[in-house]
Design an enzyme around this catalytic site. Structure first.
Site, PDB file in Angstrom:
ATOM      1  N   GLY A  39     -11.598   4.125   1.041  1.00  0.00           N
ATOM      2  CA  GLY A  39     -12.476   5.212   1.791  1.00  0.00           C
ATOM      3  C   GLY A  39     -13.296   4.307   2.392  1.00  0.00           C
ATOM      4  O   GLY A  39     -14.599   5.229   2.812  1.00  0.00           O
ATOM      5  N   ASP A  79       0.757  -0.885   0.172  1.00  0.00           N
ATOM      6  CA  ASP A  79      -0.048  -0.222  -0.172  1.00  0.00           C
ATOM      7  C   ASP A  79       0.867   1.244   0.053  1.00  0.00           C
ATOM      8  O   ASP A  79       2.058   1.082   0.301  1.00  0.00           O
ATOM      9  CB  ASP A  79      -0.995  -0.006   1.189  1.00  0.00           C
ATOM     10  CG  ASP A  79      -2.271   0.825   1.029  1.00  0.00           C
ATOM     11  OD1 ASP A  79      -2.156   1.641   0.005  1.00  0.00           O
ATOM     12  OD2 ASP A  79      -3.064   0.708   1.684  1.00  0.00           O
ATOM     13  N   ASP A  86      -3.659   7.233  -3.590  1.00  0.00           N
ATOM     14  CA  ASP A  86      -5.178   7.685  -3.979  1.00  0.00           C
ATOM     15  C   ASP A  86      -5.449   8.685  -2.867  1.00  0.00           C
ATOM     16  O   ASP A  86      -4.887   8.823  -2.011  1.00  0.00           O
ATOM     17  CB  ASP A  86      -6.308   6.586  -4.065  1.00  0.00           C
ATOM     18  CG  ASP A  86      -5.942   5.488  -2.739  1.00  0.00           C
ATOM     19  OD1 ASP A  86      -4.783   5.090  -2.691  1.00  0.00           O
ATOM     20  OD2 ASP A  86      -6.802   5.279  -2.107  1.00  0.00           O
TER      21      ASP A  86
HETATM   22  N1  GUN Z   1      -6.525   1.244   3.326  1.00  0.00           N
HETATM   23  C1  GUN Z   1      -7.670   1.252   3.705  1.00  0.00           C
HETATM   24  N2  GUN Z   1      -8.279   2.204   3.028  1.00  0.00           N
HETATM   25  C2  GUN Z   1      -7.608   2.727   2.205  1.00  0.00           C
HETATM   26  C3  GUN Z   1      -7.604   3.575   1.054  1.00  0.00           C
HETATM   27  O1  GUN Z   1      -8.694   4.168   0.702  1.00  0.00           O
HETATM   28  N3  GUN Z   1      -6.787   3.602   0.088  1.00  0.00           N
HETATM   29  C4  GUN Z   1      -5.406   3.136   0.233  1.00  0.00           C
HETATM   30  N4  GUN Z   1      -4.536   3.185  -0.532  1.00  0.00           N
HETATM   31  N5  GUN Z   1      -5.200   2.122   1.463  1.00  0.00           N
HETATM   32  C5  GUN Z   1      -6.314   1.898   2.056  1.00  0.00           C
END
Ligand code: GUN
Length: 635
Positions: A190, A88, A123
C-alpha cells in the site's frame, strides 16, 4: 530462512535461502512481466548479477497459454531462471484497475503449483485516502486471508503483506497480526501511491511502525519501491528486499534513472552516472535510435543503475559508513531529507540497535549528523555513567584543548570539552566516536552543555569558553593542584563505567592497578590488577574484556546484568571455546547492545566465558540461524 551476516543499526547484509536457492540481501527483485520480457531473466542473472526476480501469478493465471505453460514446466523453467522467483498475487492490479476476479485461496494454490519460491497472499490494498474504517477492514481481511492461505501453502514460503494505509496504529496492528502467523516473508504494501508522490516521510513512519512490531529475524520487503533514490534510507530502516518495474516503466517514457533522481533522455547532454549501456559517448546515437531498441537499452541502463546502488549500499554497511551514505543521499531531494529527519526522530528505538563503536571514523556530513543514534547514545551514556564528585568543573572549547593540557594534568577538576558532537568529559575524549570523528572547522555544534553540566557533581563552574586565561589569578581560590592526579587511571575508570555501566570501575580496579602502554605509540594497551590481566584497550578507546575481568564483573554485577544465558546443550560446547548460536540463548540482559562485551553464563549463573554479542536480546530472540555470541575466553 534469513541469516544476518553484517549489520549496522537496523541495516543488515543477510543471506536468504529458499529451496536451495540463495540471495544476498539487501536485494532488488526486478519485475518480470511474462507477457513482455524486456530483459530476459537469464541475462539479468548473467550480466546484472540478479539472483531473485518477481513475477505476477495473477497475470500468468489469467492467460490460458501462460497458465498452461507455467503449470506444465514450472515457473523456473518457464522463465528460464534458476534463482529465487517470488510471485505476486494480483493485489496491485486491484489497486490499478479496481476489483479483480480472483479467489484468494486459488491464487495461493496456483503459486504453489507452479513452484514459486515465495508466494504472496491476495492482500487488500489499503489506499492512502482510505478512511480509518476502510483501512481497518483491509487489515482484518488481509489477516484473515493470510491465516487461511497459510493452511494450504504447504512448504511454499508465504509473504504476508502488512497493510493499514496511513494509520500507524493499524500498521502496527497489521504487523503484529502477520507476525503472529509466523510466515516466512513480510512485504509492506500500500505504499506505491506514496512513493509516486515523494511522500517519503509517510513511508518512514509506516516502515518504522512495521519494523517495531515484526520479529527482527524476518525478511522485510518494501512493495513497489523501485527507484534507487529511496534504497539507502529504506535499507537503513531494515528493508531487505525491493522490487522494481521502474527500470521498464521509466524507460518506456524515455526517462533515465540515476541514484539522485530521474531525467528525460532528451534533456541529457552528459550522463552523470554512466553505464556501459548509456554514456556520453553513445548518448546521441541512443537518442536517434528506433523506439523499441532505445527502450531496451534504457531499461538495461536503469536496471544497472539500480543494481549498482544496492552494491554501494552493501559496501557502506560493510565499511561502517551507511549513515554517512544515507545523509549524503538525502540531499538529492528535500522530501528525502525530511524523511531522514523523520527517521532520526526514532532515535530512542534506534539506540537499542546501535553499537558503541564502528570500524570507520565518524564523518560529519552536516547538521543532521549529530542526530545519529551514535551521538545520542554518547550523550546518554555520559549522563548516566560519568558520575564522579569533584569540587570544580571547567568548560572549554575543543580548539583550546592543547593549551589546557597542563591544567588538566595537574588540577583536580572535571574538564568538559565542548565539541561539534557534544560536550565531553576529558576522560572520554579518546573513545569512539569522539576521538575518531572527522569534523569540519565550522560546524553547527550539538548544544548539550547545560544538560551535561546538570548531570555532573560539582560546586563551582569555571568557564573558559571565551579562551583560557594567561594566569589562574581568578581561579586560584577554587582550582586546587593535585599532585597525585593520574590521568590514565581516571581515563580507564571513566571508560569502564561508560562501556560496562555504573559501578564497573569500582568492581574492576580494586587493588594494585598497572596500566601498560605501547612503547611506540604511548597508547594504553593492557590493564593488570594485582598481576592479573583484566582488560585490553582497543584502538576505538574501548576495552575487550579478559576472563579475569569477566570474573570480577560477574561477581559484582547482579544477575542478569551483562549476561547472555545459554542452555545446557550449548554450555558443553561453549566451555570448549565454541561460539554461541541463536537457538541456544535462553535469555539475555535487555540493555546489552550489538557488539557489546558480555558474560556468558548457564541457567545457574555459573560463568562459562567472556565474549562479544552481535545482537541485542530483541534480535536474538527471533533469529533462527547463525552465530550470535563470540566466545573469546572460556573457563
Ligand atoms: N505491489 C505493490 N504494492 C502492493 C501491495 O500492497 N500488495 C501486493 N500484493 N503487491 C503490491
Amino acid at each position: 530462512m534469513m541469516e544476518i551476516l553484517h549489520r549496522d543499526g537496523l541495516a543488515r547484509i543477510g543471506r536468504f535461502e529458499v529451496n536451495g536457492r540463495a540471495v544476498e540481501t539487501p536485494a532488488l527483485m526486478p519485475v518480470i512481466n511474462p507477457n513482455i520480457i524486456v530483459i530476459s531473466p537469464r541475462e539479468m542473472r548473467e550480466r546484472f548479477g540478479v539472483h531473485a526476480i518477481i513475477t505476477n501469478s495473477y497475470i500468468i493465471n489469467r492467460d490460458p497459454k501462460l497458465r498452461e505453460d507455467a503449470l506444465r514446466k514450472g515457473i523456473h523453467s518457464m522463465l528460464d531462471f534458476d534463482g529465487i522467483i517470488m510471485t505476486d498475487s494480483g493485489t496491485f492490479q486491484s489497486h490499478v484497475y479496481g476489483e479483480i476476479e480472483q479467489n484468494y485461496l486459488d491464487i495461493v494454490e496456483f503459486q504453489k503449483k507452479i513452484g514459486s519460491d515465495i508466494a504472496t497472499i491476495l492482500d487488500v490494498f489499503s489506499e492512502p485516502e482510505f478512511t480509518y474504517e476502510e483501512a481497518r477492514e483491509a487489515v482484518e481481511e488481509t489477516y484473515r486471508r493470510a491465516g487461511e492461505s497459510k493452511r494450504i501453502k504447504g512448504e511454499t514460503y508465504l509473504g504476508g503483506t502488512v497493510q493499514g494505509s496511513l494509520y500507524m496504529d493499524l500498521r502496527e496492528l497489521s504487523a503484529r497480526l502477520m507476525n503472529s502467523l509466523e510466515l516466512e516473508y513480510y512485504p509492506i504494501g500500500g505504499v506505491v501511491p506514496l512513493l509516486e508522490n515523494y511522500r517519503y516521510s509517510d513511508i518512514v513512519r509506516i516502515v518504522m511502525a512495521v519494523k517495531m512490531n515484526l520479529d527482527f529475524g524476518n525478511p522485510v520487503h518494501l512493495f513497489g519501491a523501485g527507484h534507487p533514490m529511496f534504497f539507502p534510507l529504506a535499507v537503513l530502516m531494515g528493508i531487505d528486499f525491493f522490487d522494481s518495474s521502474s527500470y521498464v516503466k521509466y524507460a518506456r517514457d524515455d526517462r533515465v534513472l540515476f541514484p539522485d533522481g530521474t531525467r528525460y533522455l532528451s534533456d541529457l547532454r552528459y550522463v552523470p552516472y554512466p553505464t556501459e549501456y548509456l554514456n556520453s559517448e553513445n548518448l546521441e546515437d541512443i537518442k536517434s535510435m528506433e523506439r523499441d531498441e532505445r527502450f531496451k537499452i534504457l531499461a538495461k541502463h536503469n536496471l544497472k543503475v539500480s543494481m549498482d546502488e544496492i552494491e554501494r549500499i552493501k559496501a557502506s554497511i560493510f565499511e561502517g559508513t551507511i549513515w554517512e551514505y544515507v545523509e549524503e543521499r538525502s540531499r538529492v531531494h528535500p522530501a528525502l531529507y525530511d524523511a531522514l529527519m523523520e527517521f532520526y526522530g526514532y532515535s530512542e528505538f534506534l539506540e537499542r540497535f546501535e553499537s558503541l563503536s564502528r570500524k570507520h571514523p565518524f564523518y560529519y556530513t552536516g547538521i543532521e549528523s549529530t542526530l545519529r543514534p551514535t551521538i545520542t547514545t554518547l550523550e546518554k551514556r555520559i549522563l548516566e555513567n560519568y558520575r564522579y564528585r569533584r569540587n570544580v568543573c571547567v568548560v572549554l572549547n575543543r580548539k583550546d584543548l592543547e593549551r589546557a593540557m597542563r591544567y588538566i594534568g595537574s588540577y583536580d577538576a572535571h574538564f568538559i570539552i565542548k565539541t561539534c558532537i557534544g560536550s565531553i568529559p576529558f576522560e572520554l575524549l579518546f573513545i569512539y566516536p569522539v576521538f575518531q570523528a572527522i569534523l569540519p572547522e565550522k560546524c553547527y555544534p550539538r548544544e548539550n552543555l547545560s544538560t551535561v553540566l546538570d548531570s555532573i557533581d560539582y560546586d563551582v563552574l569555571i568557564s573558559w569558553l571565551s579562551g583560557i586565561p594567561d594566569d589562574l589569578e581568578k581561579e586560584k581560590d577554587y582550582l586546587v593542584k593535585s599532585d597525585g592526579r593520574d590521568l590514565d587511571l581516571l581515563r580507564v575508570k571513566a571508560v569502564a563505567d561508560y562501556q560496562f555501566g555504573h559501578g564497573a570501575s569500582e568492581a574492576l580496579f580494586k587493588g594494585n592497578v598497572d596500566i601498560i602502554k605501547s612503547k611506540n605509540t604511548g597508547m594504553i594497551r593492557n590493564i593488570h590488577v594485582d598481576g592479573k590481566h583484566i582488560l585490553s584497550m582497543r584502538n576505538d578507546g574501548f576495552f575487550t574484556l579478559k576472563l579475569d575481568g569477566g570474573i570480577l564483573l560477574h561477581k559484582a554485577f547482579p544477575f542478569p546484568r551483562m549476561r547472555v544465558i545459554v542452555t545446557r546443550d550449548s554450555e558443553e560446547f561453549n566451555r570448549k571455546g565454541k561460539n554461541v548460536f541463536a537457538r541456544f540463548v535462553k535469555d539475555m540482559d535487555n540493555s546489552l547492545r550489538p557488539y557489546d562485551e558480555v558474560l556468558v553464563v548457564n541457567e545457574n549463573d555459573d560463568l562459562i566465558g567472556v565474549g562479544r554479542t552481535f545482537f541485542n536480546w530483541q534480535e536474538i530472540r527471533t533469529l533462527k540461524k547463525g552465530m550470535v555470541v563470540e566466545i573469546r575466553e572460556n573457563l
